[in-house]
Design an enzyme around this catalytic site. Structure first.
Site, PDB file in Angstrom:
ATOM      1  N   LYS A   1      41.623  46.135  72.885  1.00 34.79           N
ATOM      2  CA  LYS A   1      41.470  46.829  71.611  1.00 34.79           C
ATOM      3  C   LYS A   1      41.233  45.882  70.433  1.00 34.79           C
ATOM      4  CE  LYS A   1      42.016  51.204  72.791  1.00 34.79           C
ATOM      5  NZ  LYS A   1      40.883  52.150  72.612  1.00 34.79           N
TER       6      LYS A   1
ATOM      7  N   GLU B   1      43.361  55.945  63.748  1.00 32.30           N
ATOM      8  CA  GLU B   1      44.071  56.887  64.607  1.00 32.30           C
ATOM      9  C   GLU B   1      44.626  56.109  65.785  1.00 32.30           C
ATOM     10  OE1 GLU B   1      40.945  56.175  64.965  1.00 32.30           O
ATOM     11  OE2 GLU B   1      40.808  55.881  67.126  1.00 32.30           O
TER      12      GLU B   1
ATOM     13  N   SER C   1      41.641  46.024  81.566  1.00 38.51           N
ATOM     14  CA  SER C   1      41.530  46.172  80.112  1.00 38.51           C
ATOM     15  C   SER C   1      42.824  45.908  79.359  1.00 38.51           C
ATOM     16  CB  SER C   1      41.012  47.567  79.775  1.00 38.51           C
ATOM     17  OG  SER C   1      41.839  48.548  80.375  1.00 38.51           O
TER      18      SER C   1
END
Lengths: 266, 402
Positions: free
Chosen positions: B91, B113, B380
């Site tokens: 991220k 968000e 990830s």
């Protein structure tokens, strides 16, 4: 059936602003919709916006979010709303739908425009469909003779104002940067916004978002051709369970008196 | 492939994408599009981003050969180690890029968000790094379930708004972030966490995440002298998968996106929007959506909060439509098994999201073995955040078994 254009013309002749009221179909339930629309018409609404509830109403504040959730939970469906509208449209003030793009897209843009016209709807307001993405809907609407109402925001560019020059119906001017809902004062930007839009179009200009009281309606009516009241009316329904029609009539009647006797029309 | 220059200027990936947002925001996304395209060409911006990714995020992340997993399954498996990034997942590749752009555009306020809180933490981190104010929207259900991540964001100086509307999860947090953006559009930059939203977000987030695939491509060529035969990554909104797929899009490599089948596609409780392939419009773009017969958005379900979203990025919808990538789905139970297996085989506890990719490779092992596959899995994120949840799930199961 009375047309949107006639509603604005008549208001202008009577030296007042047109009053546009909004309710969410299915709130507090769908059965009451015909009587509510009659009450709104008789109380002096010149145009009525009927909201088709959507699960994710990102242009709405808490009041209309909640109304949509309640309506959906109580089984408001697009087909049922269309059927209800067909029953009362002929006797009501000119009607427009307000909804979000996904229910329309999912229904099929062309079929939706057709069925809405069939039911007696004269215009569509879709807050998450900006003008540049609306070509397909406008083509379908043109074929079905229904107006796609353009929205203009305080942030809108001249390019956008030029693009909506050939729209039909009226221009929906969003009074502020934000979502729907009651505000304490009318945004200071309303007058310059309306004046700016007038440079680009001859369409009537109606202002919405944040207008809640007769005083505010009067203030906006001094500047604009139409005044749109939504959340405050839905709030009235919420606070008058069992007497929604009567309460709505009284509230809208007060608003309709307030938009009369406009003195300083631009 | 001839049709790969997407999106076009209108933000279309074939018929998908676009900009379905209120007029109020249109000038803002135009401004963002211009600013982003200018930044992308600016050597100064690129240099600053590269330096931050190296010295702050810890890139390049390693490519690890999963030796025991390879031995157990009978074909070669490599892991792209996004779990080793600062804050524990991919991220941050995106939030550093976007916050850098926000600063360049003179925006003083950052909003985002978040679902489980990973993107919220990554945004709060990037905002702290640049001394900007961050406000994070999070569904109240998620606030309850992820109290530690809420506290993490607060430690990083961000404020967290608990969202009570709708299903009180990621979808509603996104609605509320968009409402904030409409209200404060003049000074606020909205950092979207995945390859979703109105144009230019799907393109921009893809570009920022493509560092994963660019590194992996070089690394695997250096290590093996060959490209992988398959690249496997989980898909929620789809940012880690698009990040690793994109630099390989012109190569002869099978791209496999693994969606969350939750309790099974037939149960109705899943998050596999591409498996259903119903086009729809939500949060600014046209893509595939979980929705009912009236176009009302349906709640998603997955064991993994990061995949628990009823939509998917428009470029994935496009890849599906043109057949450039293949999309599959694994259930909660399969993902849980993948979680355990990777921990035991490799000493790596994957995020439950990434465990979906691992689980599909285990599930498809016979075919992959026959094909003599060389598989690249995008790991990830790391599973530290999920340990408590898995502990409870396993405890419940072993309890039930006795």
């Amino acid at each position: 059936m009375r047309r949107i254009e006639e509603a604005f013309q008549e208001a202008k002749q009577q030296n007042r602003a047109a009053l546009i009221t909004y309710i969410t179909a299915g709130y507090p339930n769908l059965e009451i919709l015909p009587n509510l629309v009659r009450a709104l018409s008789e109380a002096g609404s010149d145009i009525i916006e009927i909201g088709i509830p959507f699960s994710d109403p990102l242009a709405d504040g808490p009041v209309l979010q909640r109304a949509a959730t309640v309506a959906l939970n109580r089984g408001a469906r697009v087909s049922k709303i269309l059927a209800a509208v067909e029953g009362f449209a002929a006797d009501a003030a000119p009607l427009v739908f307000l909804t979000y793009i996904n229910p329309v897209f999912h229904y099929g843009v062309g079929r939706f425009a057709q069925d809405a016209v069939q039911a007696g709807i004269q215009g569509l307001i879709i807050p998450d469909l900006p003008w540049v993405e609306g070509r397909e809907l406008r083509t379908a609407a043109e074929a079905s003779r229904i107006a796609v109402i353009p929205l203009v925001a305080p942030t809108s560019t001249d390019a956008h104002l030029r693009a909506i020059g050939r729209a039909r119906g009226f221009v929906y001017a969003v009074s502020l940067t934000g979502v729907t809902g009651v505000r304490k004062v009318v945004d200071a930007g309303v007058r310059p916004l309306v004046e700016r839009i007038r440079h680009f179009t001859r369409l009537p200009i109606a202002v919405g978002f944040g207008i809640a009281t007769p005083e505010q309606a009067h203030e906006v009516g001094e500047v604009a051709d139409g005044v749109i009241v939504g959340s405050a009316l839905v709030d009235v329904l919420t606070h008058n369970p069992g007497r929604e029609e009567e309460a709505a009539f009284r509230f809208v009647h007060d608003l309709s008196q307030a938009v009369k006797n406009i003195t300083t029309k631009a | 492939m001839a049709t790969m220059r997407v999106p076009d200027r209108q933000g279309r990936f074939g018929s998908f994408g676009g900009r379905y947002i209120p007029e109020t925001l249109m000038p803002a996304v135009d401004e963002l599009d211009r600013a982003y395209r200018a930044a992308r060409r600016d050597p100064g911006f690129k240099q600053e981003l590269a330096t931050l990714l190296k010295e702050y995020v810890g890139r390049p992340t390693p490519l690890t050969r999963a030796s025991r997993m390879s031995d157990a399954l009978g074909f070669d498996i490599y892991l792209k180690r996004e779990d080793l990034n600062h804050t524990g997942a991919h991220k941050i590749n995106n939030t550093i890029g976007q916050v850098l752009l926000a600063r360049r555009m003179g925006k003083t306020r950052i909003i985002a968000e978040t679902g489980a809180g990973q993107h919220g933490v990554a945004t709060a981190t990037a905002a702290a790094l640049f001394g900007l104010r961050a406000e994070i929207y999070m569904g109240s259900e998620d606030v309850k379930r992820q109290a530690l991540n809420v506290y993490r964001m607060k430690l990083l100086g961000a404020s967290v708004h608990s969202v009570e509307s709708g299903t009180r999860t990621l979808k509603d947090a996104t609605n509320e972030a968009i409402r904030d953006w409409v209200t404060n559009v003049r000074d606020t930059f909205y950092v979207i966490g995945s390859v979703v939203g109105p144009h230019p977000y799907p393109m921009m987030v893809r570009d920022f995440q493509s560092v994963i695939g660019r590194e992996a491509r070089q690394q695997i060529l250096r290590t093996t002298g060959q490209l992988p035969t398959h690249i496997v990554a989980c898909v929620g909104g789809g940012s880690n998968s698009m990040g690793i797929f994109y630099p390989f899009r012109r190569d002869l490599v099978q791209l496999i996106g693994v969606e969350a089948a939750g309790e099974g596609l037939d149960s109705g409780r899943h998050a596999a929007s591409i498996q259903i392939a119903q086009p729809g419009i939500l949060h600014g773009s046209l893509s595939y959506l979980l929705q009912d017969e009236d176009g009302q958005i349906q709640p998603a379900h997955s064991i993994s909060a990061g995949l628990d979203y009823p939509g998917v990025g428009p470029e994935h919808a496009y890849f599906h439509a043109i057949g450039r990538a293949q999309y599959v789905a694994v259930t909660d139970a399969e993902a849980l098994q993948g979680f355990h297996q990777l921990a035991e085989w490799e000493g790596i506890i994957p995020a439950l999201e990434s465990a979906h990719a691992v689980a599909w490779v285990i599930k498809a092992q016979d075919d992959l073995r026959r094909a003599k596959a060389r598989v690249l899995i995008n790991l990830s994120g790391r599973g530290d955040k999920d340990v408590e949840q898995v502990f409870e799930l396993d405890g419940r199961q072993s309890h039930a078994a006795h």
